[in-house]
Each structure stands twice: as C-alpha cells, then as structure tokens.
Design a protein around this motif. Structure first.
Motif, PDB file in Angstrom:
ATOM      1  N   LYS A 124       0.861  -1.191   0.000  1.00 43.01           N
ATOM      2  CA  LYS A 124       0.000   0.000   0.000  1.00 43.01           C
ATOM      3  C   LYS A 124       0.898   1.242   0.000  1.00 43.01           C
ATOM      4  O   LYS A 124       1.861   1.325   0.745  1.00 43.01           O
ATOM      5  N   ARG A 125       0.552   2.203  -0.878  1.00 44.78           N
ATOM      6  CA  ARG A 125       1.366   3.416  -1.049  1.00 44.78           C
ATOM      7  C   ARG A 125       1.258   4.339   0.172  1.00 44.78           C
ATOM      8  O   ARG A 125       0.147   4.571   0.670  1.00 44.78           O
ATOM      9  N   ASP A 126       2.396   4.852   0.618  1.00 45.31           N
ATOM     10  CA  ASP A 126       2.419   5.801   1.734  1.00 45.31           C
ATOM     11  C   ASP A 126       2.010   7.194   1.249  1.00 45.31           C
ATOM     12  O   ASP A 126       2.742   7.839   0.499  1.00 45.31           O
ATOM     13  N   LYS A 127       0.816   7.617   1.695  1.00 42.94           N
ATOM     14  CA  LYS A 127       0.351   8.978   1.349  1.00 42.94           C
ATOM     15  C   LYS A 127       0.014   9.755   2.621  1.00 42.94           C
ATOM     16  O   LYS A 127      -0.771  10.714   2.587  1.00 42.94           O
ATOM     17  N   ILE A 128       0.586   9.328   3.733  1.00 43.00           N
ATOM     18  CA  ILE A 128       0.183   9.856   5.042  1.00 43.00           C
ATOM     19  C   ILE A 128       0.311  11.373   5.146  1.00 43.00           C
ATOM     20  O   ILE A 128      -0.558  12.035   5.687  1.00 43.00           O
ATOM     21  N   PHE A 129       1.399  11.916   4.613  1.00 39.70           N
ATOM     22  CA  PHE A 129       1.609  13.365   4.748  1.00 39.70           C
ATOM     23  C   PHE A 129       1.299  14.116   3.449  1.00 39.70           C
ATOM     24  O   PHE A 129       1.757  15.243   3.257  1.00 39.70           O
ATOM     25  N   SER A 130       0.526  13.499   2.561  1.00 38.73           N
ATOM     26  CA  SER A 130       0.341  14.108   1.237  1.00 38.73           C
ATOM     27  C   SER A 130      -0.656  15.274   1.248  1.00 38.73           C
ATOM     28  O   SER A 130      -0.639  16.112   0.362  1.00 38.73           O
ATOM     29  N   ARG A 131      -1.540  15.276   2.264  1.00 38.19           N
ATOM     30  CA  ARG A 131      -2.487  16.403   2.341  1.00 38.19           C
ATOM     31  C   ARG A 131      -2.064  17.370   3.416  1.00 38.19           C
ATOM     32  O   ARG A 131      -1.568  16.955   4.471  1.00 38.19           O
ATOM     33  N   LYS A 132      -2.262  18.661   3.149  1.00 41.79           N
ATOM     34  CA  LYS A 132      -1.859  19.715   4.096  1.00 41.79           C
ATOM     35  C   LYS A 132      -2.612  19.532   5.407  1.00 41.79           C
ATOM     36  O   LYS A 132      -3.836  19.401   5.427  1.00 41.79           O
ATOM     37  N   ARG A 133      -1.857  19.448   6.510  1.00 39.86           N
ATOM     38  CA  ARG A 133      -2.489  19.301   7.822  1.00 39.86           C
ATOM     39  C   ARG A 133      -2.473  20.648   8.542  1.00 39.86           C
ATOM     40  O   ARG A 133      -1.454  21.340   8.500  1.00 39.86           O
TER      41      ARG A 133
END
Ligand SMILES: C[S@@+](CC[C@H](N)C(=O)[O-])C[C@H]1O[C@@H](n2cnc3c(N)ncnc32)[C@H](O)[C@@H]1O
Length: 243
Positions: free
Chosen positions: A3-12
């Motif tokens: 599974k691709r790591d996209k954990i920090f891909s959206r602005k928090r």
C-alpha cells in the motif's frame, strides 16, 4: 502489492508528533523502502554478516522489528544456507507487531516470538546477534547506553550487534548539505515537498540522530569490541560490534 504511503500528502492544519500507529503500520513497507537509502542493500549486508559470522543454530533479536522485513529476509537466507535461526522480534507498536505476526505466519517462519514492549523493558538472553535497524534513534538519548549495556550482557560470547541509524554531521555545513541531498533522494522516490516538510516536522524531537562518532563511542562504552562502520550514505550509517 504494498500500500502506497500517502500519510503526509495532504496539508495538515497541525502536524502531530510521529507515531507508529495503525495508519503507519499499514503503509510501512512502502514508507521505509522509499525513505531509507539502500534499505535492501543494508538487509543484504545483515544477511552476509549472519552467513559468515553466526553459528549454524543462532538466536537473533530484532529490536524495533516493525513489520518483520528483517526477520523474513534472514529466514529466507537461513533456508538457502540450511541454517536454523530463531527470532525474537520486539516492537512497542501493537499495529506493527500485528502486521509482523501476520507476515511471518503467512511466509511459514516457524521459530519466532514477537513481543509488544519497549525494548528498554525486555530481557535479552543467549543472543548470537542483536539488530537495531533504525530503532535506537527513537530511544531517549539518556537511555541509550543503559540499553546497549543490557544488550551486551545478553549476547553470547562472540555475539554481534548491528546498529543502523540516521546520523547527523558534526560539521554544520555538511549537515545542511546531506539533509538537502537526503530530501532530494526522497523527491526522486516520489515524495512531494509537502510530504517531506510535514514528515520532517512530525519527526522533530521524536527521531533524535547522533553523529557517527557518538554512535561508535556508544558501542565502545557499552563494552563491544571490533567496532566498525560497515555502511554510510550521507546521513545514514550502519555499524557492527562484537562482544
Ligand atoms: C524505523 S522503524 C524500524 C525499522 C525496521 N527495523 C526495519 O529494518 O524495517 C522503528 C521501529 O521502532 C519501534 N520503536 C520505537 N521506539 C521503540 C521502543 N522504545 N521500544 C520498542 N520499539 C520501539 C517503532 O514502533 C518502529 O516499528
């Protein structure tokens, strides 16, 4: 398929301190393979050391075992070499231990125990090899020497410690340079500027790297001999030491 790591891909709105939680465990294999330079080669190095330096029957501790990549790689090698390795995997993260258990069972690894615990709290006994692969950097600096001394006490004569760490450079300019080069490596592996920046913020004061000199001194002060750096790439290094 990982599974691709996209954990920090959206602005928090706010970046919380990094945690090895369920979300991280579910993408961890992709995350490490794209975030740790020469991850597979480091594992090849560990297998080589095991092949040449361990007895036919060996007990191996993997402290901070995460999802079990190292144990699986060792077990594959053991089967090729007709060796019998038994494994003790320790990790403080319940989701990591759960994924690790599932993977080891699915791949038919027979002789292993997994413990969900802080490595500071486990007993090490009759170990031929203790692996700390990118784990010590998450341990409070004030506890590192005590931990290493405990590991050395738990090693068999001629037992081996393998330590891999993110490191920092004593020289501020080179530290800045290697940091830039490392972020460039992450970009090449598909991470965006935003992902890199947010992960860096999350790891602030959670991952505390030491210099190579300090890590070598740690191994020496813990009582190890024949200490050496086996691998280095910019701000990552692996070390070996013998009882
Ligand atoms: C970067 S990962 C290790 C990667 C793994 N060794 C590999 O080669 O793929 C760090 C691991 O250490 C675990 N960890 C962090 N602090 C710990 C502690 N005090 N005791 C046990 N495990 C810890 C985390 O849960 C995480 O799974």
């Amino acid at each position: 398929m990982q599974k691709r790591d996209k954990i920090f891909s959206r602005k928090r709105p706010e970046v919380a301190p990094f945690d090895f939680n369920h979300e991280v465990a579910s993408v961890f294999d992709d995350m490490v393979s794209r975030s740790i330079p020469f991850y597979n080669e480091i594992h090849k190095m560990i297998l080589d050391v095991a092949k040449f330096e361990l007895p036919t029957h060996a007990r191996i501790y993997d402290l901070g075992c995460s999802t079990g990549h190292t144990i699986l790689a060792l077990e594959q090698e053991a089967q090729i070499l007709d060796r019998h390795f038994s494994y003790v995997g320790v990790d403080s993260s319940a989701p990591m231990i759960a994924v690790c258990h599932k993977k080891l069972k699915a791949r038919g690894v027979g002789d292993f125990t997994l413990t969900q615990s802080k490595i500071e709290d486990v007993t090490i006994q009759n170990a031929n090899m203790v692996i700390l692969n990118y784990t010590l950097q998450f341990i409070s600096p004030k506890n590192r020497l005590t931990l290493l001394k405990k590991i050395v006490r738990g090693l068999d004569p001629k037992g081996i410690v393998i330590l891999s760490e993110k490191i920092k450079n004593q020289n501020c300019h080179i530290q800045e340079l290697t940091t830039k080069l490392y972020y460039d490596f992450k970009k090449r592996n598909g991470y965006s500027e935003l992902e890199i920046a947010q992960k860096r913020e999350a790891l602030e004061n959670v991952l505390i790297p030491w210099t190579q000199e300090k890590n070598l001194m740690l191994l020496k002060n813990a009582g190890l001999k024949n200490i050496s750096m086996l691998f280095k790439w910019y701000n990552f290094a692996s070390f070996i030491g013998y009882k």
